[in-house]
Design a protein around this motif. Sequence first.
Motif, PDB file in Angstrom:
ATOM      1  N   LEU A 180       0.805  -1.227   0.000  1.00 30.50           N
ATOM      2  CA  LEU A 180       0.000   0.000   0.000  1.00 30.50           C
ATOM      3  C   LEU A 180       0.836   1.274   0.000  1.00 30.50           C
ATOM      4  O   LEU A 180       0.291   2.377   0.047  1.00 30.50           O
ATOM      5  CB  LEU A 180      -0.925   0.014   1.231  1.00 30.50           C
ATOM      6  CG  LEU A 180      -2.052  -1.022   1.248  1.00 30.50           C
ATOM      7  CD1 LEU A 180      -2.614  -1.163   2.668  1.00 30.50           C
ATOM      8  CD2 LEU A 180      -3.151  -0.621   0.276  1.00 30.50           C
ATOM      9  N   GLU A 181       2.141   1.119  -0.086  1.00 30.20           N
ATOM     10  CA  GLU A 181       3.022   2.284   0.110  1.00 30.20           C
ATOM     11  C   GLU A 181       2.876   3.349  -0.973  1.00 30.20           C
ATOM     12  O   GLU A 181       3.216   4.520  -0.741  1.00 30.20           O
ATOM     13  CB  GLU A 181       4.483   1.838   0.213  1.00 30.20           C
ATOM     14  CG  GLU A 181       5.095   1.278  -1.062  1.00 30.20           C
ATOM     15  CD  GLU A 181       4.888  -0.213  -1.227  1.00 30.20           C
ATOM     16  OE1 GLU A 181       5.656  -0.828  -1.998  1.00 30.20           O
ATOM     17  OE2 GLU A 181       3.971  -0.769  -0.594  1.00 30.20           O
ATOM     18  N   ASN A 182       2.365   2.995  -2.127  1.00 32.36           N
ATOM     19  CA  ASN A 182       2.195   3.995  -3.185  1.00 32.36           C
ATOM     20  C   ASN A 182       0.914   4.798  -3.048  1.00 32.36           C
ATOM     21  O   ASN A 182       0.700   5.761  -3.797  1.00 32.36           O
ATOM     22  CB  ASN A 182       2.226   3.310  -4.561  1.00 32.36           C
ATOM     23  CG  ASN A 182       3.588   2.716  -4.879  1.00 32.36           C
ATOM     24  OD1 ASN A 182       4.618   3.240  -4.458  1.00 32.36           O
ATOM     25  ND2 ASN A 182       3.601   1.618  -5.614  1.00 32.36           N
ATOM     26  N   HIS A 183       0.066   4.409  -2.106  1.00 34.00           N
ATOM     27  CA  HIS A 183      -1.227   5.072  -1.946  1.00 34.00           C
ATOM     28  C   HIS A 183      -1.299   5.951  -0.692  1.00 34.00           C
ATOM     29  O   HIS A 183      -2.276   6.688  -0.531  1.00 34.00           O
ATOM     30  CB  HIS A 183      -2.344   4.028  -1.879  1.00 34.00           C
ATOM     31  CG  HIS A 183      -2.452   3.193  -3.107  1.00 34.00           C
ATOM     32  ND1 HIS A 183      -2.970   3.660  -4.297  1.00 34.00           N
ATOM     33  CD2 HIS A 183      -2.083   1.899  -3.347  1.00 34.00           C
ATOM     34  CE1 HIS A 183      -2.932   2.700  -5.205  1.00 34.00           C
ATOM     35  NE2 HIS A 183      -2.405   1.626  -4.657  1.00 34.00           N
ATOM     36  N   PHE A 184      -0.315   5.848   0.176  1.00 34.85           N
ATOM     37  CA  PHE A 184      -0.384   6.545   1.461  1.00 34.85           C
ATOM     38  C   PHE A 184       0.928   7.255   1.778  1.00 34.85           C
ATOM     39  O   PHE A 184       2.002   6.802   1.379  1.00 34.85           O
ATOM     40  CB  PHE A 184      -0.662   5.556   2.602  1.00 34.85           C
ATOM     41  CG  PHE A 184      -2.035   4.959   2.598  1.00 34.85           C
ATOM     42  CD1 PHE A 184      -3.037   5.482   3.394  1.00 34.85           C
ATOM     43  CD2 PHE A 184      -2.326   3.863   1.798  1.00 34.85           C
ATOM     44  CE1 PHE A 184      -4.307   4.919   3.398  1.00 34.85           C
ATOM     45  CE2 PHE A 184      -3.579   3.291   1.801  1.00 34.85           C
ATOM     46  CZ  PHE A 184      -4.582   3.820   2.599  1.00 34.85           C
ATOM     47  N   LYS A 185       0.805   8.354   2.507  1.00 31.67           N
ATOM     48  CA  LYS A 185       1.945   8.962   3.187  1.00 31.67           C
ATOM     49  C   LYS A 185       1.569   9.103   4.660  1.00 31.67           C
ATOM     50  O   LYS A 185       0.525   8.613   5.090  1.00 31.67           O
ATOM     51  CB  LYS A 185       2.311  10.301   2.554  1.00 31.67           C
ATOM     52  CG  LYS A 185       2.918  10.146   1.168  1.00 31.67           C
ATOM     53  CD  LYS A 185       3.510  11.445   0.651  1.00 31.67           C
ATOM     54  CE  LYS A 185       4.193  11.206  -0.687  1.00 31.67           C
ATOM     55  NZ  LYS A 185       4.827  12.445  -1.217  1.00 31.67           N
TER      56      LYS A 185
END
Length: 425
Positions: A262-267
């Motif tokens: 999910l790292e590309n969808h969240f900061k």
Amino acid sequence: MAAPGEFFAGIPKITYLPSAGPADVLCFKHYNAEEVLMGRKMEDWLRFSVCYWHSFCGTGADPFGDQTHQWPWNEGTPMESAKKRLRAAFEFFTKLGVKYYTFHDRDMAPEGSTLEESNRNLDEITDLALELQSQTGVKVLWVTCNLFAHPRYMNGAATNPDCHVLAYAGAQVKKGLDIAKKLGAENFVFWGGREGFLSIHNTDVAAELNHMASFFRMAVQYKEKIGAKCQFLIEPKPKEPCRHQYDYDAMSVIGFLKHYGLENHFKLNIEPNHTTLAGHSYEHDIVMASAFGMLGSVDSNTGSPDLGWDTDQFPMDIRNTTMVMKTVLEQGGLQPGGLNFDAKVRRESTDLEDLFIAHIGAMDAFARGLRNAVHIIEDGLIAGMVRERYSSFSHGLGQKVEDGSATLEEMECRSIHVKEKTALK
């Protein structure tokens, strides 16, 4: 003379007066919104935001005492006071000179007896919010859903052992995303206030983490379906109210996101008061999140580490604000995130003027931190020392380590020919 319906009568628009004396508290002495630093206006580096819940929904109550804040917008039926509260907030935003605000869905509009009633309330109040945004130019930095206060969430929301509760949370987030799109919110925050456990003996940790990941995937899918442009943010917190919360700190969240793809969808939305509760330094999670390209926004507050709980105080320590702004400058800014004052005036601060004084002090503290950080970066002394410290990785074997092509055999060969005193330099 105060205008009709004015809540902060007698308080003018706050201006920059660097020569003002110590008794002049309703002015900025360091925050100059138009000042250009490193090619960008101060207001664009700082992107200040006022949080709705503490400043306008807070009552001064604490676990040991009842309400002390008697604000004029809390009169009438729940919907009447919600509209007054919103008008008061926008008056405050414009007089203070900030361009952003943040809110939970249940701050903006009262919860109804059914989901449908709650949604109708939210629609009605956000219609007014949209109107006031258009009139003032103030925007929404981020929206979040309150998935922790209602008794249904006593065992969590996305990690609740009852799927019916998880479903209700999903419905609430669906509406929250609709509202975020409606109001043009630049971000959407997930704060797992009760996503954790009190007793490990009745908890299936693996199942709960899997369910939370599924919950986030559903949110990603719905955001894409409706074409919302907001950046998703997760806000870490180690404890309180749970004994252990899954979003313990920045590295816990980053590990979770990478594990579930999910790292590309969240900061991350980092709150330093939470960071210190995890036993880290004030700037720790901000630095760590930024190092992974995951720093999205900052809830700008502080706490008292000696107390050990989340006190949400306004940040006034210049050393802390300098370290935060140095990281922000080094990563090129926080946009579309910002510095949101997730802070509250003290229980004994019962004058409306105190809301202004607290925000002014914090904004000045960050302005000073920004200027300090600019000086640190422009003089280059610390950066030069860091480069020198790691200079052995700029050539030869060190360069091969840097690019991932080195082998253990090469490590051994190199080490055989290096005297110990050289290796210890």
